[in-house]
Design a protein around this motif. Structure first.
Motif, short mmCIF file in Angstrom:
data_model
loop_
_atom_site.label_atom_id
_atom_site.label_comp_id
_atom_site.label_asym_id
_atom_site.label_seq_id
_atom_site.Cartn_x
_atom_site.Cartn_y
_atom_site.Cartn_z
N TYR A 79 0.84 -1.21 0.00
CA TYR A 79 0.00 0.00 0.00
C TYR A 79 0.87 1.26 0.00
O TYR A 79 0.63 2.20 -0.76
CB TYR A 79 -0.93 0.01 1.22
N CYS A 80 1.89 1.29 0.87
CA CYS A 80 2.75 2.47 0.98
C CYS A 80 3.45 2.79 -0.33
O CYS A 80 3.58 3.95 -0.71
CB CYS A 80 3.78 2.26 2.10
N LYS A 81 3.87 1.75 -1.03
CA LYS A 81 4.59 1.98 -2.29
C LYS A 81 3.66 2.57 -3.35
O LYS A 81 4.02 3.53 -4.03
CB LYS A 81 5.23 0.68 -2.78
N LEU A 82 2.46 1.99 -3.50
CA LEU A 82 1.53 2.51 -4.49
C LEU A 82 1.05 3.92 -4.11
O LEU A 82 0.90 4.78 -4.98
CB LEU A 82 0.33 1.57 -4.63
N ASN A 83 0.86 4.14 -2.83
CA ASN A 83 0.43 5.46 -2.38
C ASN A 83 1.53 6.50 -2.60
O ASN A 83 1.25 7.66 -2.92
CB ASN A 83 0.05 5.42 -0.90
N ALA A 84 2.80 6.08 -2.44
CA ALA A 84 3.91 6.99 -2.65
C ALA A 84 3.99 7.44 -4.10
O ALA A 84 4.26 8.61 -4.39
CB ALA A 84 5.23 6.32 -2.24
N ILE A 85 3.72 6.54 -5.00
CA ILE A 85 3.83 6.85 -6.43
C ILE A 85 2.58 7.55 -6.97
O ILE A 85 2.66 8.58 -7.64
CB ILE A 85 4.08 5.57 -7.25
N TYR A 86 1.42 6.97 -6.66
CA TYR A 86 0.18 7.43 -7.31
C TYR A 86 -0.72 8.29 -6.43
O TYR A 86 -1.61 8.98 -6.94
CB TYR A 86 -0.61 6.21 -7.80
N GLY A 87 -0.49 8.26 -5.12
CA GLY A 87 -1.23 9.12 -4.20
C GLY A 87 -2.74 9.03 -4.32
O GLY A 87 -3.33 7.94 -4.33
N ILE A 88 -3.40 10.19 -4.45
CA ILE A 88 -4.86 10.26 -4.47
C ILE A 88 -5.44 9.50 -5.65
O ILE A 88 -6.57 8.98 -5.57
CB ILE A 88 -5.33 11.74 -4.49
N ASP A 89 -4.72 9.39 -6.75
CA ASP A 89 -5.22 8.66 -7.91
C ASP A 89 -5.38 7.17 -7.59
O ASP A 89 -6.26 6.50 -8.13
CB ASP A 89 -4.27 8.82 -9.10
N TYR A 90 -4.52 6.66 -6.71
CA TYR A 90 -4.65 5.26 -6.27
C TYR A 90 -5.78 5.12 -5.25
O TYR A 90 -6.63 4.23 -5.35
CB TYR A 90 -3.32 4.79 -5.68
N ARG A 91 -5.82 6.04 -4.29
CA ARG A 91 -6.81 5.93 -3.22
C ARG A 91 -8.25 6.20 -3.70
O ARG A 91 -9.21 5.82 -3.04
CB ARG A 91 -6.46 6.88 -2.07
N ASN A 92 -8.37 6.84 -4.86
CA ASN A 92 -9.70 7.08 -5.44
C ASN A 92 -10.06 6.04 -6.49
O ASN A 92 -10.87 6.31 -7.40
CB ASN A 92 -9.76 8.48 -6.07
N SER A 93 -9.51 4.87 -6.38
CA SER A 93 -9.76 3.82 -7.38
C SER A 93 -11.03 3.03 -7.02
O SER A 93 -10.97 1.89 -6.53
CB SER A 93 -8.55 2.88 -7.47
N TYR A 94 -12.15 3.64 -7.26
CA TYR A 94 -13.44 3.00 -6.97
C TYR A 94 -14.49 3.53 -7.94
O TYR A 94 -14.29 4.52 -8.64
CB TYR A 94 -13.88 3.26 -5.53
N THR A 95 -15.62 2.84 -7.98
CA THR A 95 -16.76 3.27 -8.80
C THR A 95 -17.96 3.55 -7.89
O THR A 95 -18.05 2.98 -6.79
CB THR A 95 -17.15 2.18 -9.82
N ASN A 96 -18.85 4.40 -8.34
CA ASN A 96 -20.10 4.67 -7.63
C ASN A 96 -21.23 4.04 -8.42
O ASN A 96 -21.74 4.63 -9.38
CB ASN A 96 -20.32 6.18 -7.47
N ASP A 97 -21.59 2.82 -8.05
CA ASP A 97 -22.64 2.10 -8.77
C ASP A 97 -24.02 2.50 -8.26
O ASP A 97 -24.21 2.70 -7.05
CB ASP A 97 -22.45 0.59 -8.61
N VAL A 98 -24.98 2.57 -9.18
CA VAL A 98 -26.37 2.89 -8.81
C VAL A 98 -27.12 1.59 -8.55
O VAL A 98 -27.20 0.71 -9.41
CB VAL A 98 -27.06 3.69 -9.93
#
Length: 286
Positions: A79-98
């Motif tokens: 997690y730390c490695k991906l967060n270090a590189i991609y930051g908010i773009d990684y942590r916002n990796s989700y969809t809002n399904d209806v």
């Protein structure tokens, strides 16, 4: 050793060297005194690394963890490695399904979706490239190279060090390296970056000497060798014929409390600071 204290990353509070750093003499008679080259992992190497990191963060339902796990969790480093590189773009990796009732449900991306998203990230343009920095001023030169070889205090997005395979630095004033000797500073013996780990093993095969550098306080612990030299690393040294070239170097030997040394080693209460220092050094050697 090279006569300059502010070229390599140093920090009294935490580990900070993040990649392999190769030091050699700058033989060019003209041009800047200091020249540095940061070599990034290739796209193929990073894809293998990314597969491993995402797999570590994939849950049973196939969706990926994007929130920070417990620091003791086995996938925390991934997690730390991906967060270090991609930051908010990684942590916002989700969809809002209806949902059928009209409400929205947030769902983390599936592993395949996350990999596809991250590999298209702008940071991927650095993969397979070599960045060159140069300067006559050591302080400015260090500043230029920091982003390639040092972990910052806050590790969140836009960090390049996880993607760097090695940094080569040449200095014209490093007289100790004029003979052609090369010093290699590695972040440790348990680097989880497969590309860097491969480079370290190649250096070990060619090295004339291997130095394990540790704070004197750690050297005083008889578990240090076992902690710092894992079984696979010791086996590698043995296979490469380098076991006899291994040396432990204990730093900060001048930093201690006289009372602590007297109590720990059992010296006479009236022992001087000099006597404590010598006794501590001999005790560590044994």
């Amino acid at each position: 050793l090279i006569g300059e204290a502010n070229i390599l990353p140093t920090n009294g509070m935490r580990a900070c060297t993040a990649t392999i750093i190769e030091l050699s003499h700058n033989k060019e008679s003209t041009g800047p005194n200091y020249v540095g080259e940061a070599e990034f992992v290739t796209g193929e190497e990073w894809m293998k690394e990314l597969d491993t990191l995402v797999d570590d963060l994939t849950q049973q339902d196939g969706r990926c963890i994007i929130m920070e796990p417990d620091s003791k969790a086995p996938n925390y480093q991934a997690y730390c490695k991906l967060n270090a590189i991609y930051g908010i773009d990684y942590r916002n990796s989700y969809t809002n399904d209806v949902l059928p009732n009209g409400q929205r449900a947030r769902k983390n991306l599936m592993a395949v979706q996350l990999k596809s998203k991250l590999i298209r990230h702008p940071v991927s343009r650095h993969l397979g490239t070599t960045k060159r920095e140069q300067s006559d001023d050591p302080a400015r030169f260090r500043k230029l190279l920091e982003k390639y070889m040092e972990t910052p205090n806050s590790i969140e997005g836009s960090q390049l060090w996880p993607l760097v395979k090695r940094v080569r630095i040449r200095g014209r004033n490093w007289k100790a390296l004029e003979s052609g000797a090369i010093l290699v500073d590695a972040p440790g013996v348990n680097d989880d970056n497969s590309a860097r780990d491969k480079v370290v093993k190649e250096y070990l095969k060619k090295a004339d000497g291997v130095w394990i550098v540790a704070n004197m306080k750690r050297a005083c612990n008889n578990k240090t060798a076992k902690d710092m030299l894992g079984q696979s690393f010791r086996r590698q040294l043995l296979m490469d014929g380098q076991y006899g070239s291994l040396a432990f170097i204990a730093t900060q030997s001048d930093e201690f409390q006289r009372s602590d040394v007297i109590r720990s080693i059992g010296l006479h209460p009236d022992s001087t600071i000099e006597q404590c220092a010598m006794a501590r050094k001999e005790w560590v050697r044994t």
